[in-house]
Scaffold this motif. Structure first.
Motif, PDB file in Angstrom:
ATOM      1  N   MET A 423      -9.087  13.764 -16.604  1.00 42.55           N
ATOM      2  CA  MET A 423      -8.715  14.216 -17.946  1.00 42.55           C
ATOM      3  C   MET A 423      -7.340  14.875 -17.946  1.00 42.55           C
ATOM      4  O   MET A 423      -6.634  14.860 -18.944  1.00 42.55           O
ATOM      5  N   VAL A 426      -4.850  12.304 -18.584  1.00 46.20           N
ATOM      6  CA  VAL A 426      -4.841  11.940 -20.002  1.00 46.20           C
ATOM      7  C   VAL A 426      -4.057  12.990 -20.782  1.00 46.20           C
ATOM      8  O   VAL A 426      -3.227  12.672 -21.635  1.00 46.20           O
ATOM      9  N   ARG A 427      -4.290  14.255 -20.431  1.00 46.61           N
ATOM     10  CA  ARG A 427      -3.643  15.336 -21.166  1.00 46.61           C
ATOM     11  C   ARG A 427      -2.127  15.338 -20.954  1.00 46.61           C
ATOM     12  O   ARG A 427      -1.370  15.444 -21.911  1.00 46.61           O
TER      13      ARG A 427
ATOM     14  N   GLN B 145     -15.194  12.758 -27.612  1.00 45.12           N
ATOM     15  CA  GLN B 145     -14.571  14.090 -27.680  1.00 45.12           C
ATOM     16  C   GLN B 145     -15.601  15.207 -27.552  1.00 45.12           C
ATOM     17  O   GLN B 145     -15.265  16.316 -27.149  1.00 45.12           O
ATOM     18  N   SER B 148     -16.086  15.188 -23.649  1.00 48.26           N
ATOM     19  CA  SER B 148     -14.803  15.265 -22.933  1.00 48.26           C
ATOM     20  C   SER B 148     -13.708  15.615 -23.927  1.00 48.26           C
ATOM     21  O   SER B 148     -13.041  14.721 -24.447  1.00 48.26           O
ATOM     22  N   PRO B 149     -13.496  16.902 -24.192  1.00 49.50           N
ATOM     23  CA  PRO B 149     -12.476  17.261 -25.183  1.00 49.50           C
ATOM     24  C   PRO B 149     -11.114  16.655 -24.795  1.00 49.50           C
ATOM     25  O   PRO B 149     -10.752  16.671 -23.628  1.00 49.50           O
ATOM     26  N   GLY B 150     -10.436  16.096 -25.788  1.00 45.39           N
ATOM     27  CA  GLY B 150      -9.119  15.509 -25.524  1.00 45.39           C
ATOM     28  C   GLY B 150      -9.185  14.062 -25.074  1.00 45.39           C
ATOM     29  O   GLY B 150      -8.160  13.453 -24.796  1.00 45.39           O
ATOM     30  N   SER B 151     -10.398  13.500 -25.019  1.00 52.96           N
ATOM     31  CA  SER B 151     -10.532  12.111 -24.565  1.00 52.96           C
ATOM     32  C   SER B 151      -9.821  11.153 -25.518  1.00 52.96           C
ATOM     33  O   SER B 151      -9.740  11.394 -26.716  1.00 52.96           O
TER      34      SER B 151
END
Ligand code: HEM
Ligand code: HEM
Lengths: 471, 217
Positions: A423, A426-427, B145, B148-151
């Motif tokens: 993640m 991704v960020r 989301q 998985s926040p921000g996915s």
């Protein structure tokens, strides 16, 4: 420096068979429509990689299905149809065909039929994939077979027509443009057969064919057609001969040998046979030879013509396209190296390369050829202000797009090397998705200007009125 | 005309055409045939019905555009460990397959192969082992989301329904535990047969057949 003194376009267009001009325009305008459609889909995808909630409630509009709608429509609807349309004109001209009858009646009918078949294929393909019939995991052949079948027939018909036109040429020598056009049609037919005959493979062999297909589709179809078009358009628009004909021949044969065998560079570090991987890496680097034989040739032809280029509305597109070919391919050669693959494979950087090549090279060259050649066929010029707006918006847009994704791809790849959680990658690459969306927006707006110009160049009363003049 | 390709269009057509066919045979057809023989030596894996349907849906929603199913390894540095050829995994891929780079036999008989060329989302080759909870997958498919926040993964809400399934088909559906943040407008949610099959497929991705006791967990 001199400004080449060309003849006014309506004089060049005089005597052109209006049915021929209409046929070519139908290919080009179809291509323009598909460009607009696929651009909107591409933009939707770009914004979804910023906010995945956009239009997310419809199965047929889901990201996974719209992505191949974007790629397939761009590749086959836009680039292929535009290039084939231009090729009819270029082959006719470079074989010195009599322009009042460059093709026989039956041939014109077949060319129009092929145009219809292509449009049907592209439309059926887009609908079928939205409905869920996706040839998944097989990039750039995601259409089900019944969408590719009409396009395949169309490629066959066009190949036959080009061959006949070359066979009855009015000069002894065959110009290099015709080499590329004739060969590309045959190569593409084989590529499509390889891509769609999947009954005999599974597992790793399926991927061997996949690597072959991906790079032969771009390398043995779009690239030779674009290079062929440029070999005609550039000397024509500059009103001088090409710098070196021998370099063109060298480029042709090295292209044939090296481009065919580099497909496995999409599968480095996989269980595909090591010998294929190594061959692919070595020949990817060797691709510098054909690429620079053509690019160098074009640049040397343009040398000293800065004034002409800056005064023309078509030559700047050709200039950008030629430079784009050289740079995108050098980028590709570097990407194939193992230590680069380790970092950048799977990242957004690849998407950046794909657009650098398909946009700065293929799309800009198509535009340059359309703006340069179509007025000489129809006698109508586009509004120059709109062409300039098109040029600058497209160039600014693709620059933002490619620079954004190249940086974003690096950041993403580095994050993986660091072993950070997925993640995190991704960020950290999220801001660059915004760059892409902004660049994409500029590109899409520029395409609207292009379409207006294309429409203004269509054959009209003017073409008809002058049609008799050259007989 | 002579045989000069500059002036003889037949030669100009046939020389590139035949050279191309030869090269295509050498670089694609022949290697693929050789590898097919190697593949056919691997027994055809048994496939359950539900994961097989799920696999088709994975293709139909084209999840492969964002997800790979391959752990890259450096074949040049491969060594024999206890008679087993072991390929070191690339640093960037280590998180997904610390144990072993993907081998040819793992793809045996797969048609098409979902190896993928882009990793917008994580590699899924051993999802079933990493994420064994069925409900997690339902939540994730319904609203990525939420878990998985921000996915960047698109929600697949169309694979779910809030209208109770008809009694005679109840067995094909599965109720989803509604958690906070899922964004469901009603208080009950069912996974459609498609969602069930898709998740069964994801859970079947374990690379289990390679474990056979010799792999460090
Ligand atoms: C109008 C502006 C355009 C926008 C906004 C756009 C946007 C996109 C997006 C969002 C993707 C998906 C990337 C991903 O999955 O991460 C994509 C892929 C692709 N697009 Fe475009 N695109 C545009 C123009 C074009 C043009 C003109 C062409 C070709 C002539 C093209 C060819 C492709 C190809 C080949 C891919 C696949 C790349 C890969 O797999 O690496 N695009 N585009
Ligand atoms: C010498 C020339 C070239 C070489 C050596 C080369 C090399 C490569 C490599 C190694 C990749 C894979 C990147 C990765 O996945 O890590 C790639 C992708 C790609 N290239 Fe090129 N490239 C060249 C020219 C071109 C040209 C001229 C075009 C377009 C006409 C093009 C279109 C693409 C596309 C669409 C992809 C994306 C494929 C995918 O995502 O699966 N390339 N190229």
């Amino acid at each position: 420096m001199k400004i080449p003194v060309g003849i006014p376009v309506f004089v060049a267009a005089a005597g052109t068979n209006p049915n021929f001009a209409k046929m070519v325009s139908r290919w080009l305008i179809s291509a323009g429509v598909w460009l607009l459609f696929a651009s909107v889909v591409g933009l939707l995808e770009a914004f979804r990689l910023v906010d995945p909630e956009i239009l997310a409630d419809y199965a047929w509009l889901t990201f996974g299905r719209m992505r191949p709608v974007h790629t397939m429509t761009m590749l086959f609807g836009w680039a292929s149809m535009a290039l084939v349309g231009l090729a009819f004109y270029v082959v006719a001209k470079s074989t010195l065909a009599p322009m009042h009858e460059p093709m026989k009646k039956a041939e014109l009918f077949l060319a129009n039929l092929a145009m219809v078949l292509c449009n049907v294929g592209v439309a059926v393909g887009a609908v079928a994939m939205a409905m869920g019939d996706v040839n998944a995991g097989r990039e750039y052949r995601e259409w089900p077979w019944y969408a590719m079948a009409p396009v395949f027939v169309a490629v066959g018909i066009c190949g036959l027509l080009f061959y006949r036109m070359v066979a009855r040429r009015a000069v002894e020598g065959i110009y290099i443009s015709c080499w590329f056009v004739m060969a590309a049609c045959f190569w593409m037919a084989i590529v499509v057969v390889m891509g769609y005959q999947t009954f005999w493979t599974a597992g790793i062999p399926d991927r061997i064919v996949d690597g072959f297909y991906i790079h032969n589709a771009v390398g043995m179809w779009f690239t030779p057609l674009c290079v062929g078009m440029t070999y005609y358009a550039l000397p024509k628009l500059l009103n001088k001969p090409i710098y070196s004909y021998a370099l063109g021949v060298l480029g042709f044969f090295t292209h044939l040998v090296f481009y065919t065998v580099i497909g496995t560079h999409h599968y480095i570090f996989t269980p595909l046979p090591m010998i294929l991987q190594t061959t692919a890496v070595i020949c990817s680097v060797a691709m510098i030879v054909p690429v620079w034989a053509s690019t160098g040739n074009f640049l040397m032809t343009m040398k000293g013509e800065g004034l002409a280029i800056s005064h023309s509305y078509s030559l700047p597109f050709l200039f950008v396209g030629v430079v784009g070919y050289g740079l995108a391919s050098v980028q590709g050669s570097a990407e194939a190296l193992r230590f680069v693959q380790e970092v950048l494979h799977f990242t957004h950087y690849t998407v950046g390369h794909a657009h650098f090549a398909m946009y700065v090279f293929v799309t800009f060259l198509i535009w340059g050829c359309i703006y340069g050649l179509v007025p000489r066929m129809t006698g109508r010029e586009p509004p120059i202000l709109l062409v300039s707006i098109h040029f600058w918006l497209a160039l600014a847009g693709i620059a933002v797009y490619v620079i954004g994704l190249s940086v974003g791809g690096h950041v993403q790849g580095e994050s993986w090397l660091e072993g950070e959680p997925m993640m995190e990658s991704v960020r950290v690459s999220a801001p660059y998705m915004v760059w892409r969306a902004v660049g994409g927006l500029l590109m899409v707006v520029s395409h609207i200007f292009f379409f207006v110009c294309l429409w203004r160049m269509r054959p009209g009363a003017f073409t008809m009125a002058y049609a008799g003049a050259g007989k | 005309m002579g045989l000069n390709i500059h002036t003889n269009h037949r030669m100009l057509f046939f020389i590139p055409a035949i050279s191309y066919l030869v090269l295509v045979y050498l670089c694609a057809v022949w290697p693929a045939m050789v590898e097919m023989e190697a593949m056919e030596a691997v027994p055809k894996p048994f496939e359950d019905e539900l994961p097989a349907i799920g696999r088709k849906l994975y293709g139909s929603y084209n999840c492969v555009t964002c997800h790979t199913q391959q752990i890259r390894g450096d074949e040049r540095k491969a060594t024999d460990v206890d008679g087993v050829r072991t390929t070191p995994v690339l640093t960037a891929d280590a998180r997904f397959g610390r144990e072993l780079a993907t081998r040819a036999e793992e793809y045996a008989w797969q048609d098409p192969v979902f190896m993928g060329t882009q990793r917008t989302g994580p590699d899924l080759s051993s999802t079933g082992r990493r994420l064994p909870a069925v409900q997690w997958h339902y939540w994730h498919l319904y609203n990525p989301q939420a878990v998985s926040p921000g996915s960047l993964m698109p929600p697949h809400r169309f694979l779910f329904t809030t209208t109770p399934p008809p009694p005679d088909e109840e067995f094909d559906y599965e109720e989803v535990l509604v958690i906070e943040g899922l964004g469901v407008k009603s208080d009950r949610l069912w996974a459609t047969p498609d969602a069930k099959a898709l998740v069964e497929y994801l859970l079947s991705l374990k690379r289990e057949h390679l474990e056979q006791g010799r792999l460090a967990k």
